[in-house]
Design a protein around this motif. Structure first.
Motif, mmCIF file in Angstrom:
data_model
loop_
_atom_site.group_PDB
_atom_site.id
_atom_site.type_symbol
_atom_site.label_atom_id
_atom_site.label_comp_id
_atom_site.label_asym_id
_atom_site.label_seq_id
_atom_site.Cartn_x
_atom_site.Cartn_y
_atom_site.Cartn_z
ATOM 1 N N VAL A 154 0.802 -1.071 0.094
ATOM 2 C CA VAL A 154 0.066 -0.049 -0.220
ATOM 3 C C VAL A 154 1.005 1.373 0.160
ATOM 4 C CG1 VAL A 154 -1.631 1.480 1.130
ATOM 5 C CG2 VAL A 154 -1.855 -1.276 1.256
ATOM 6 N N ASP A 155 1.866 1.452 0.809
ATOM 7 C CA ASP A 155 2.836 2.369 0.842
ATOM 8 C C ASP A 155 3.522 2.703 -0.397
ATOM 9 O OD1 ASP A 155 4.130 1.815 4.237
ATOM 10 O OD2 ASP A 155 2.189 2.842 3.450
ATOM 11 N N GLY A 156 3.994 1.468 -1.014
ATOM 12 C CA GLY A 156 4.343 1.503 -2.405
ATOM 13 C C GLY A 156 3.503 2.062 -3.431
ATOM 14 N N VAL A 157 2.352 1.578 -3.597
ATOM 15 C CA VAL A 157 1.337 2.081 -4.511
ATOM 16 C C VAL A 157 1.058 3.522 -4.213
ATOM 17 C CG1 VAL A 157 -1.236 2.028 -5.084
ATOM 18 C CG2 VAL A 157 0.222 0.178 -4.760
ATOM 19 N N ASN A 158 0.927 3.988 -2.883
ATOM 20 C CA ASN A 158 0.812 5.461 -2.786
ATOM 21 C C ASN A 158 2.183 6.411 -3.072
ATOM 22 O OD1 ASN A 158 -1.770 5.306 -2.002
ATOM 23 N ND2 ASN A 158 -1.227 4.933 0.163
ATOM 24 N N MET A 160 4.238 5.393 -5.469
ATOM 25 C CA MET A 160 4.370 5.412 -6.685
ATOM 26 C C MET A 160 3.202 6.762 -7.381
ATOM 27 S SD MET A 160 6.527 3.677 -8.128
ATOM 28 C CE MET A 160 6.175 3.640 -9.979
ATOM 29 N N LYS A 161 2.380 6.960 -6.828
ATOM 30 C CA LYS A 161 1.197 8.029 -7.193
ATOM 31 C C LYS A 161 2.136 9.412 -6.800
ATOM 32 C CE LYS A 161 -3.219 5.903 -6.403
ATOM 33 N NZ LYS A 161 -4.374 5.705 -5.549
ATOM 34 N N GLY A 164 4.696 9.928 -9.541
ATOM 35 C CA GLY A 164 3.697 10.024 -10.749
ATOM 36 C C GLY A 164 3.422 11.375 -10.955
ATOM 37 N N GLU A 165 3.170 12.064 -9.795
ATOM 38 C CA GLU A 165 2.797 13.380 -9.907
ATOM 39 C C GLU A 165 3.789 14.498 -10.112
ATOM 40 O OE1 GLU A 165 0.907 13.829 -6.032
ATOM 41 O OE2 GLU A 165 -1.082 12.604 -6.757
ATOM 42 N N ARG A 170 9.842 6.683 -13.339
ATOM 43 C CA ARG A 170 10.671 5.661 -13.875
ATOM 44 C C ARG A 170 12.012 5.902 -13.493
ATOM 45 N NH1 ARG A 170 8.574 2.847 -17.968
ATOM 46 N NH2 ARG A 170 6.784 3.766 -18.981
ATOM 47 N N VAL A 173 12.030 4.508 -9.399
ATOM 48 C CA VAL A 173 11.282 3.490 -8.915
ATOM 49 C C VAL A 173 12.425 2.244 -8.435
ATOM 50 C CG1 VAL A 173 11.018 2.459 -11.350
ATOM 51 C CG2 VAL A 173 9.510 1.585 -9.479
ATOM 52 N N PRO B 319 6.153 1.097 -13.934
ATOM 53 C CA PRO B 319 5.552 2.466 -14.109
ATOM 54 C C PRO B 319 4.980 2.309 -15.470
ATOM 55 C CG PRO B 319 8.117 2.567 -13.597
ATOM 56 C CD PRO B 319 7.815 1.136 -13.788
ATOM 57 N N TRP B 324 -0.672 5.659 -14.975
ATOM 58 C CA TRP B 324 -0.686 5.611 -13.809
ATOM 59 C C TRP B 324 -1.377 6.248 -12.557
ATOM 60 C CZ3 TRP B 324 -0.004 9.928 -10.878
ATOM 61 C CH2 TRP B 324 0.237 11.338 -11.169
ATOM 62 N N ILE B 331 -0.552 0.676 -9.659
ATOM 63 C CA ILE B 331 0.728 0.718 -10.123
ATOM 64 C C ILE B 331 1.565 0.497 -8.892
ATOM 65 C CG2 ILE B 331 2.764 1.650 -11.280
ATOM 66 C CD1 ILE B 331 0.361 0.593 -13.349
ATOM 67 N N PRO B 333 5.591 -0.126 -6.893
ATOM 68 C CA PRO B 333 6.830 -0.233 -7.288
ATOM 69 C C PRO B 333 7.319 -1.541 -7.665
ATOM 70 C CG PRO B 333 6.538 0.747 -5.252
ATOM 71 C CD PRO B 333 5.316 0.110 -5.540
#
Lengths: 468, 474
Positions: A154-158, A160-161, A164-165, A170, A173, B319, B324, B331, B333
């Protein structure tokens, strides 16, 4: 005025019936002597049909189990003042929600904390639930929880968001992923506390994923045991089960009261937690109150353990080693369909044959099919001595023959099903007197005459007054 | 420089210690004379220091699992990070996802091992040109990736992540308890039991995923044009195999991609964007796509179109520039192999591969060299390995050289793969007291087309000769 209109209509009820009737003589019962205080919209009352009132959004697949020719199902948008049975999910049922015509209440789900069960027992109303209908749905969420507690997904998904912002997902990661790694389930030990439908399925699937299984359940049934993996190690206490376990899943019911009082409130407390491995993952998809939050907080602060649950947690909801989901354990189309179908079938069985199964307050009761030329009586009484004798005497004095009967009790309530022969009687068989007599026996709460006409034949003994 | 008596004694000491370890080549034959460090090594700073150590020098990039590194016996291996080596020559390199540059591969490097499956971070064709085998660790990560795919199945079935984040918001507002029963309806979904799972690619990970899907009550469908017997044995008995990706996905509720990334479009024989419009249009509108293989397998535009048009989901640990922040995409990591167990297993496998190559000349799990395994002879043979370009006539020229030096070949094996060929030759010392292999090694190595040669007789770090642009390095 209403009285007379109703009395007029009641003559129309005296028609030969439909449901499961084979050549029965014309049966007369009292109906609508006008004591029912809640008529509601009498114009819309569907004669000759059972009226089912639903609270919450019940699965259409489940509701379709009620045949349209015999059942009138009403949701909350329509008034259902003369409901014969209630179907609900998590709506908090008030006594006012339960018209006096109600014979049964069915909850689509396992827990019945939202229903005043004790009061319903006093009123002689069986409350049903749907044990096992949600089992696969909860089990799949427990498995998901185990995986969410193994890597910081969950921490990882957040993360990545937010990368992304910033437009740098890329580039960052590969470097950042190190913050979210963890371990695998395979080869680890899972302790399952409570081995009912959900616990046993969880144990079986975890074993097929390569985990070692330990279990604890003082009331392990044979049915559940058959579902368990052969390699399971059964412990004789919760502490023994959790010692050395990498993952712990609680799958026991919530019973009010501390463990000393015989309940399960806060059962996972300081004592049991002291046996946890410092990096154990605790999964609670049973009930929030089973876990003592203070003790859990201390555990999380002192090691690298995790707490994953689908119940709110006032103290730990934002702890970095805690994952709180909404209460999604049973939130799948399949579980909703299965629970609603099971609840509908349970109600139908009760209304049409007097059978009781999956009740949380009444005893399991099942009498074989009503024989031809028999009328089925069901009697709900307080579990006090002597009622059965008065019952059989009442039938004898009216020269009515009991072909078969069954009597069961559970706690304060008792339930009887009797099949009364109509053979040898003239064309019209009048049960009015005998029903009144039986219903007014001291200790009897209600009676029903089941002879195939939906909605008729229910009588109650309300504080010494005869209601029908 | 000949081997001193001391070195010989040390070699015999190695031999006795070696007998304790499995697969270790040990040598109790006559003294071997060979060239060492006489020319060409441009990056050897302290020659004396290096000659004395008598250990293989292993250098690492990235943080390699200590458990894996511990499998190197300390008496024969010096293990250190490349960054700490300060230019000291390495015999083998171990890395994870570090992007390897040619300058980092010194002339003394015999082989490179990647702890992981993909080798996109290593300039493999250039290493092949230099005659350096590159190893990977197929299957070491399989269980780790599989468990993440399973998690993905569940995360794509109910809105678990959205729900968790929502609970945090509610918590911040202090209304979690009051709102949870009402709000949970936004995050419900379905179960995987009874649904159909299509697995594209049935190698280590794909077959394990299919098996677990089946044991969780799913129907399974698979596609793999190169299905191996080993993998087939791993598949659920009830799995249906079809003959195209489109057939596999056509009725699937869940689709898992488990194929390698090969550069180039499908028309060019690669797998870039292989999940593109042509395949995506066969998806059910509410299918859940799981991509834990490589981001570039999926054409983002086609995926976005699919997600916008129905109630499908895309779950990936790579990614995605376009999807995303799509509400129906999750998505993560790149965590597929990020478990202690996978890191340990990959490092142990890579270490074992390196040891087998350095000590026995055995090649396994190489992405550019052919699998080669010649059984160790009982007799005290000297093992010579030769790497050459895969051009005609090499084998006969090499055997001619050996014949010319009056050396008897006891057994040998020769394999090729693409542009490279590899030979392992066991020589019979025939009762001689010493064997002078200096000239033999030079002659073989300087044959047109030979890239390098090695003499293996359990003295770590010696016996490697290279033919670099017509110059002899030893």
């Amino acid at each position: 005025m209403i009285l007379s209109r109703f009395a007029l209509k009641s003559k129309q009820f005296q028609q030969p019936v439909r449901i499961a009737m084979r050549g029965l003589a014309d049966v007369q019962v009292e109906h609508g002597r006008a004591q029912w205080a809640t008529y509601g919209d009498i114009e819309n009352y569907n004669q000759g049909k059972y009226q089912i009132k639903t609270f919450n959004k019940i699965s259409p697949v489940g509701l379709s189990r009620f045949p349209g020719e015999e059942y009138d199902v009403r949701g909350q948008e329509k008034e259902a003042a003369n409901a014969h049975a209630i179907l609900l999910r998590s709506h908090k049922l008030q006594e006012d929600d339960v018209p006096q015509t109600v014979r049964a209440i069915a909850r689509c789900g396992a827990g019945t904390n939202n229903i005043p069960v004790v009061r319903m027992t006093e009123l002689g109303i069986p409350v049903f639930n749907t044990p096992g209908a949600n089992a696969n749905a909860v089990k799949e969420l427990v498995l998901c929880g185990m995986l969410l507690g193994s890597r910081r997904i969950v921490d990882g998904v957040n993360h990545m968001k937010s990368l992304g912002e910033q437009g740098i997902a890329r580039e960052r990661v590969e470097k950042d992923k190190a913050m979210f790694g963890g371990r695998e389930l395979k080869g680890k030990t899972l302790a399952v506390i409570g081995l009912g439908h959900i616990g046993s399925m969880t144990a079986r699937d975890a074993e097929s994923l390569g985990m070692k299984i330990k279990g604890y359940d003082p009331g392990l049934s044979i049915e559940a045991a058959l579902k368990l993996p052969n390699t399971i190690d059964l412990a004789d206490s919760i502490s023994a089960a959790v010692a050395g376990a990498d993952y712990i899943s609680i799958n026991i019911p919530y019973i009010k009261g501390t463990p000393e009082e015989g309940g399960t409130h806060g059962i996972i407390g300081k004592d049991i937690i002291s046996h946890f491995s410092p990096d154990a993952v605790l999964l609670n998809f049973a009930r929030g109150e089973l876990v003592d939050s203070e003790a859990m907080k201390e555990f999380l602060e002192s090691g690298n353990g995790r707490y994953v649950s689908d119940f709110p947690e006032d103290l730990l909801w934002n702890h970095e080693n805690v994952v709180i989901l909404p209460h999604l354990g049973a939130s799948t189309e399949e579980a909703e369909d299965a629970a609603a179908s099971m609840a509908a079938d349970t109600i139908r069985d009760f209304l049409e044959t007097g059978t009781i199964v999956n009740s949380v307050n009444f005893p399991n009761t099942s009498l074989p099919d009503r024989p031809e030329h028999a009328v089925r009586f069901t009697v709900v009484n307080r579990n006090i001595p002597g009622v059965l004798a008065h019952l059989t005497e009442a039938f004898a004095s009216e020269k009515l023959n009991i072909m078969q009967q069954i009597n069961q009790s559970r706690g304060e309530i008792a339930y009887n099903v009797l099949d009364i022969s109509t053979e040898g009687h003239e064309n019209v068989v009048d049960f009015k007197n005998v029903q009144e007599k039986i219903t007014m026996i001291d200790g009897v709460v209600s009676t029903r005459v089941i002879y195939g006409t939906p909605g008729k034949g229910y009588a109650k003994n309300l504080e010494g007054e005869y209601f029908i | 420089i000949t081997m001193s008596a001391l070195a010989l004694a040390r070699s015999r000491a190695f031999a006795s210690k070696a007998a304790q370890f499995k697969n270790l080549r040990f040598y109790t034959g006559p003294e071997i004379e060979f060239e060492h460090l006489s020319s060409g090594w441009s990056n050897v700073e302290d020659l004396e220091e290096f000659k004395k150590s008598g250990r293989y020098a292993l250098q690492t990039f990235n943080k390699i699992s200590p458990q894996g590194l511990a499998t190197y016996p300390k008496e024969e291996y010096d293990v250190e990070a490349y960054a700490d080596a300060n230019g000291r020559p390495a015999h083998a390199l171990m890395l994870r996802s570090h992007k390897l540059q040619e300058e980092e591969v010194g002339t003394s490097v015999r082989c490179i091992a990647r702890c992981g499956a993909g080798t996109n971070n290593i300039p493999v064709p250039r290493m092949t040109e230099l005659g350096i085998p590159v190893f990977n660790t197929p299957g070491a990560n399989a269980n780790a990736v599989k468990e993440l795919v399973l998690c993905g199945l569940f995360l794509g079935s109910r809105r678990v992540i959205d729900g968790i984040n929502h609970m945090k918001d509610l918590g911040e507002q202090g209304v979690a308890r009051e709102r949870v029963e009402k709000d949970k309806a936004m995050f419900g979904g379905r179960e995987i039991k009874g649904k159909t799972l299509a697995v594209i690619g049935l190698g280590h990970i794909g077959s394990a995923t299919a098996r677990d899907g089946a044991s969780l009550g799913m129907k399974t469908v698979g596609y793999d044009p190169g299905l191996s017997v080993e993998s087939a044995l791993n598949l659920p008995k009830t799995m249906t195999l079809v003959d195209s990706i489109s057939s596999a996905v056509a009725n699937a509720d869940y689709i898992s991609l488990n194929i390698p990334y090969i550069k180039g479009t499908p028309e060019e024989g690669g797998t870039h964007g292989i999940i593109g419009q042509a395949v995506v249009r066969h998806f059910k509108p509410d299918a859940v796509i799981l991509n834990f293989a490589r981001g570039e397998l999926v054409d983002s535009d086609a995926m976005k179109g699919f997600l916008d048009a129905g109630d499908g989901r895309y779950i990936s640990d790579f990614p995605d520039d376009l999807c995303w922040d799509h509400k129906n995409a999750v998505i993560m990591p790149h965590l597929g192999a990020s478990t202690e167990e996978a890191e340990d297993q990959a490092a142990c496998m890579a270490a074992e591969t390196i040891r087998q190559y350095l000590q026995n000349g055995t090649i396994r799990h190489s992405v550019n060299f052919p699998d080669t395994d010649l059984a160790v002879q009982e007799k005290d043979c000297v093992r010579v390995t030769v790497v050459n370009q895969n051009i005609p006539g090499m084998l006969s020229k090499m055997t001619e050289v050996f014949a010319g030096h009056n050396v008897n070949i006891v057994q040998q094996v020769n394999h090729s793969k693409g542009d490279i060929a590899y030979n392992v030759i066991d020589l019979d010392p025939a009762g001689a007291d010493t064997m002078n292999l200096k000239d033999l090694q030079k002659e073989v190595t300087m044959l047109e087309g030979v890239l390098s040669s090695r003499i293996l007789f359990s003295a770590p770090g010696v016996g490697y000769a290279r033919n670099i642009d017509g110059k002899y390095h030893v």
